[in-house]
Design a protein around this motif. Structure first.
Motif, PDB file in Angstrom:
ATOM      1  N   ASN A 389       0.816  -1.221   0.000  1.00 15.39           N
ATOM      2  CA  ASN A 389       0.000   0.000   0.000  1.00 15.39           C
ATOM      3  C   ASN A 389       0.851   1.273   0.000  1.00 15.39           C
ATOM      4  OD1 ASN A 389      -2.565  -1.457   0.261  1.00 15.39           O
ATOM      5  ND2 ASN A 389      -1.756  -2.023   2.274  1.00 15.39           N
ATOM      6  N   SER A 390       2.092   1.156  -0.393  1.00 18.59           N
ATOM      7  CA  SER A 390       3.000   2.310  -0.333  1.00 18.59           C
ATOM      8  C   SER A 390       2.523   3.462  -1.201  1.00 18.59           C
ATOM      9  CB  SER A 390       4.415   1.903  -0.731  1.00 18.59           C
ATOM     10  OG  SER A 390       4.433   1.255  -1.988  1.00 18.59           O
ATOM     11  N   TYR A 391       1.841   3.149  -2.302  1.00 17.55           N
ATOM     12  CA  TYR A 391       1.345   4.218  -3.167  1.00 17.55           C
ATOM     13  C   TYR A 391       0.378   5.132  -2.408  1.00 17.55           C
ATOM     14  CZ  TYR A 391      -1.410   6.648  -6.684  1.00 17.55           C
ATOM     15  OH  TYR A 391      -2.057   7.627  -7.405  1.00 17.55           O
ATOM     16  N   ASP A 392      -0.466   4.545  -1.549  1.00 17.78           N
ATOM     17  CA  ASP A 392      -1.498   5.324  -0.873  1.00 17.78           C
ATOM     18  C   ASP A 392      -0.894   6.418  -0.005  1.00 17.78           C
ATOM     19  OD1 ASP A 392      -3.352   3.680  -2.040  1.00 17.78           O
ATOM     20  OD2 ASP A 392      -3.509   2.340  -0.310  1.00 17.78           O
ATOM     21  N   TYR A 399       2.610  14.174  -3.372  1.00 20.43           N
ATOM     22  CA  TYR A 399       1.715  15.127  -4.032  1.00 20.43           C
ATOM     23  C   TYR A 399       1.908  16.539  -3.475  1.00 20.43           C
ATOM     24  CZ  TYR A 399      -2.554  17.269  -5.816  1.00 20.43           C
ATOM     25  OH  TYR A 399      -3.449  18.088  -6.442  1.00 20.43           O
ATOM     26  N   GLU A 400       2.313  16.625  -2.218  1.00 23.16           N
ATOM     27  CA  GLU A 400       2.485  17.930  -1.577  1.00 23.16           C
ATOM     28  C   GLU A 400       3.863  18.541  -1.837  1.00 23.16           C
ATOM     29  OE1 GLU A 400       0.010  19.426  -0.260  1.00 23.16           O
ATOM     30  OE2 GLU A 400      -1.352  17.708  -0.368  1.00 23.16           O
ATOM     31  N   SER A 406       9.211  17.739  -7.568  1.00 16.69           N
ATOM     32  CA  SER A 406       8.615  16.424  -7.850  1.00 16.69           C
ATOM     33  C   SER A 406       8.600  16.082  -9.330  1.00 16.69           C
ATOM     34  CB  SER A 406       7.189  16.349  -7.302  1.00 16.69           C
ATOM     35  OG  SER A 406       6.355  17.304  -7.943  1.00 16.69           O
ATOM     36  N   GLN A 407       8.679  17.082 -10.200  1.00 15.01           N
ATOM     37  CA  GLN A 407       8.591  16.811 -11.636  1.00 15.01           C
ATOM     38  C   GLN A 407       9.723  15.917 -12.150  1.00 15.01           C
ATOM     39  OE1 GLN A 407       9.041  20.383 -13.944  1.00 15.01           O
ATOM     40  NE2 GLN A 407      10.836  21.079 -12.813  1.00 15.01           N
ATOM     41  N   HIS A 408      10.821  15.855 -11.417  1.00 15.03           N
ATOM     42  CA  HIS A 408      11.955  15.045 -11.838  1.00 15.03           C
ATOM     43  C   HIS A 408      11.807  13.574 -11.436  1.00 15.03           C
ATOM     44  CE1 HIS A 408      13.947  18.831 -12.631  1.00 15.03           C
ATOM     45  NE2 HIS A 408      13.831  19.197 -11.377  1.00 15.03           N
ATOM     46  N   LEU A 474       8.626  15.511   2.773  1.00 12.82           N
ATOM     47  CA  LEU A 474       8.217  14.126   3.032  1.00 12.82           C
ATOM     48  C   LEU A 474       8.203  13.833   4.533  1.00 12.82           C
ATOM     49  CD1 LEU A 474      10.102  12.124   0.235  1.00 12.82           C
ATOM     50  CD2 LEU A 474       7.657  12.602   0.371  1.00 12.82           C
ATOM     51  N   ALA A 475       9.229  14.291   5.244  1.00  8.97           N
ATOM     52  CA  ALA A 475       9.287  14.051   6.691  1.00  8.97           C
ATOM     53  C   ALA A 475       8.127  14.748   7.398  1.00  8.97           C
ATOM     54  CB  ALA A 475      10.622  14.528   7.245  1.00  8.97           C
ATOM     55  N   TYR A 476       7.861  15.972   7.007  1.00 11.34           N
ATOM     56  CA  TYR A 476       6.740  16.724   7.593  1.00 11.34           C
ATOM     57  C   TYR A 476       5.411  16.012   7.328  1.00 11.34           C
ATOM     58  CZ  TYR A 476       3.060  20.282   7.699  1.00 11.34           C
ATOM     59  OH  TYR A 476       1.894  20.960   7.926  1.00 11.34           O
ATOM     60  N   MET A 477       5.184  15.603   6.077  1.00 10.83           N
ATOM     61  CA  MET A 477       3.925  14.948   5.720  1.00 10.83           C
ATOM     62  C   MET A 477       3.779  13.605   6.436  1.00 10.83           C
ATOM     63  SD  MET A 477       2.182  16.953   3.827  1.00 10.83           S
ATOM     64  CE  MET A 477       0.925  15.737   3.403  1.00 10.83           C
TER      65      MET A 477
END
Length: 518
Positions: A389-392, A399-400, A406-408, A474-477
């Motif tokens: 379920n890593s995608y979820d 996404y944030e 993220s475009q790279h 990523l860490a914050y999210m």
């Protein structure tokens, strides 16, 4: 529930969601501005790479690095500590100076290999000979008599010091193909010469040493202009040196033509006995779920042919700068944010394996691990590492991330479990959701990975800054996520090689007494 009450509840929920979204956007905007306008990366890089220098396990410089990191974290009011996980053979590099003194005088480019025995200050002077060619292992035993009192060359001489892309740009197609054919032939002949000794590449230097050789000369070209890979010596009494492709080729030709080259080698080093090995751990304590962890991961050690700038100075800098920014802007995270600077990754993920083994209460409560290792480039690939379920969750966090970062990035969900290569694999094996932030090459494998050219000037700070923003968001999210991440794993496929069902990697303990006799 009346319609009026329901309407009030919906309005409250929506307003809370809006406030939450606004708060998240504001935090991410602050992270980006801090990373871009107040970056400490260059200063940190100078202190770590220019002042502390290379970080070979078992050396005083490795301990200096750990102490420097603790002091730096404390200056940011982030509690940090060095945790001992084992011990290692202590060794410290000294001066290396290599001079050809006959048939003419010339200083040569080279260095002793890690853990090489010392020549002492006076050095060693001897003729250089090529590894004897034998019919078989029995004949080689007889030929070994000829190496007594000599420096022995054990590497194939490269026919060209130009990398293939240089040939491809300038040579005729016929000339390029001719060179590659000749090189392939030389490699086969040299491999056959080594095979007929009956010894492995590790056993050969020891056999030459026991036969009375004064020292071993190798040259491990890294397929780029002026660059060699620099690893460890296997001798116990005589020095082992690595010499540049250019100077090695010259010595080889002189010996082959019968000119009897002589060199003087001063390769000072000190054996320091048994020394402790550490990980540096720092953390920002969580407020709501302090027993759950977001882990930032990067190995701290390096080989010492240069200063370990891109392996793994850059990963280290990303994690330190991320922690600095989070402490400044997000000092009260929901979950504990922990950073691990692992020792002795280069010898088998030892620091992270020890941490995983010794801290099950942390590993069992990991929300996510973000690891960065492979060079100075911006992150371009993230795999789900086989977590179903890593995608979820990882997808929603990504996404944030600002689009210019993220475009790279290409993602691979759910992916398959990493089994080695860097420290994330230690956590994956234990079932913790761990992800490697894999970066763009910048000719990493040829020019900086384990080489004599892995230095400060190879860092691309714009790309490293890009990775700080990514890691901090990523860490914050991950810390703020209302849900605990799933550890469900994919069913692994049948191996095409063996025809058997593949299994999840098993956790392994660290080498706790490196290079030390029982």
């Amino acid at each position: 529930m009346t319609n009026r009450v329901l309407s009030v509840f919906i309005l409250f929920f929506l307003s809370t969601a809006v406030i939450s979204a606004q708060s998240r956007e504001e935090m991410i905007d602050k992270i980006v501005k801090e990373a871009e306008n107040n970056s400490q990366l260059e200063h940190l890089a100078h202190e770590l790479l220019d002042v502390v220098g290379p970080r070979l396990v078992g050396t005083p410089q490795m301990k200096n690095a750990h102490d420097w990191a603790v002091k730096k974290y404390n200056s940011w009011e982030i509690p940090a500590r060095n945790e001992q996980w084992g011990k290692w053979k202590g060794w410290e590099r000294g001066i290396t100076h290599i001079d050809m003194i006959s048939p003419r005088i010339q200083s040569l480019a080279g260095r002793q290999l890690a853990w090489s025995p010392s020549t002492g200050k006076k050095g060693v002077t001897a003729e250089v000979v090529i590894l004897p060619e034998a019919k078989d292992s029995l004949d080689f035993v007889e030929k070994l008599k000829s190496v007594k009192g000599k420096f022995v060359m054990i590497s194939m001489p490269q026919p060209t010091g130009r990398p293939d892309d240089n040939w491809e740009e300038w040579a005729t197609k016929e000339s390029f193909e001719k060179m590659k054919t000749q090189r392939d032939s030389l490699e086969k002949l040299w491999d056959e010469r080594l095979r007929k000794t009956g010894l492995s590449r590790r056993e050969l230097p020891k056999a030459l040493e026991e036969a009375g050789a004064e020292g071993i000369i190798s040259s491990y070209w890294s397929k780029g202009f002026g660059v060699n890979k620099v690893f460890s010596a296997y001798t116990e009494e005589v020095p082992t040196i690595d010499v540049s492709l250019e100077d090695y080729g010259m010595l080889y030709r002189l010996a082959e033509y019968g000119d009897k080259p002589e060199i003087k080698v001063v390769a000072e080093s000190s054996e320091l006995g048994e020394v402790p090995t550490f990980n540096t751990i720092a953390e920002i304590k969580g407020t709501e779920k302090p027993e759950e962890y977001v882990i930032l991961s990067a190995h701290f050690d390096s080989w010492d042919g240069a200063t370990g700038a891109t392996d793994n100075g850059t990963g280290t800098l990303v994690m330190m700068e991320t922690m600095r920014i989070l402490k400044k802007l997000y000092p009260n995270p929901k979950r504990t944010i922990l950073v691990g600077h692992w020792g002795s990754e280069e010898q088998g993920l030892n620091g992270s394996r020890a941490f995983v083994k010794d801290n099950p209460e942390i590993v069992n409560n990991v929300q996510a691990v973000f690891n960065q290792d492979n060079g100075t480039g911006r992150v371009v690939n993230i795999s789900g590492n086989g977590f179903l379920n890593s995608y979820d969750y990882l997808g929603s966090w990504l996404y944030e991330v600002p689009e210019n970062v993220s475009q790279h990035i290409e993602t691979n969900f759910p992916g398959t479990p990493g089994r080695g290569g860097s420290d994330y694999a230690s956590f994956v094996a234990a079932g913790a959701p761990a992800f490697n932030l894999s970066s763009l090459s910048w000719d990493y494998w040829n020019y900086t990975w384990h080489t004599n050219r892995d230095t400060y000037d190879k860092i691309v700070f714009d790309d490293v800054k890009n990775n700080v923003i990514l890691t901090a968001v990523l860490a914050y999210m991950a810390s703020e996520d209302e849900e605990t991440t799933s550890r469900d794993k994919i069913v692994l496929p049948v191996s095409r090689r063996t025809g058997e069902q593949m299994t999840w990697p098993e956790p392994r303990d660290a080498e706790r007494a490196g290079m030390l006799e029982d």
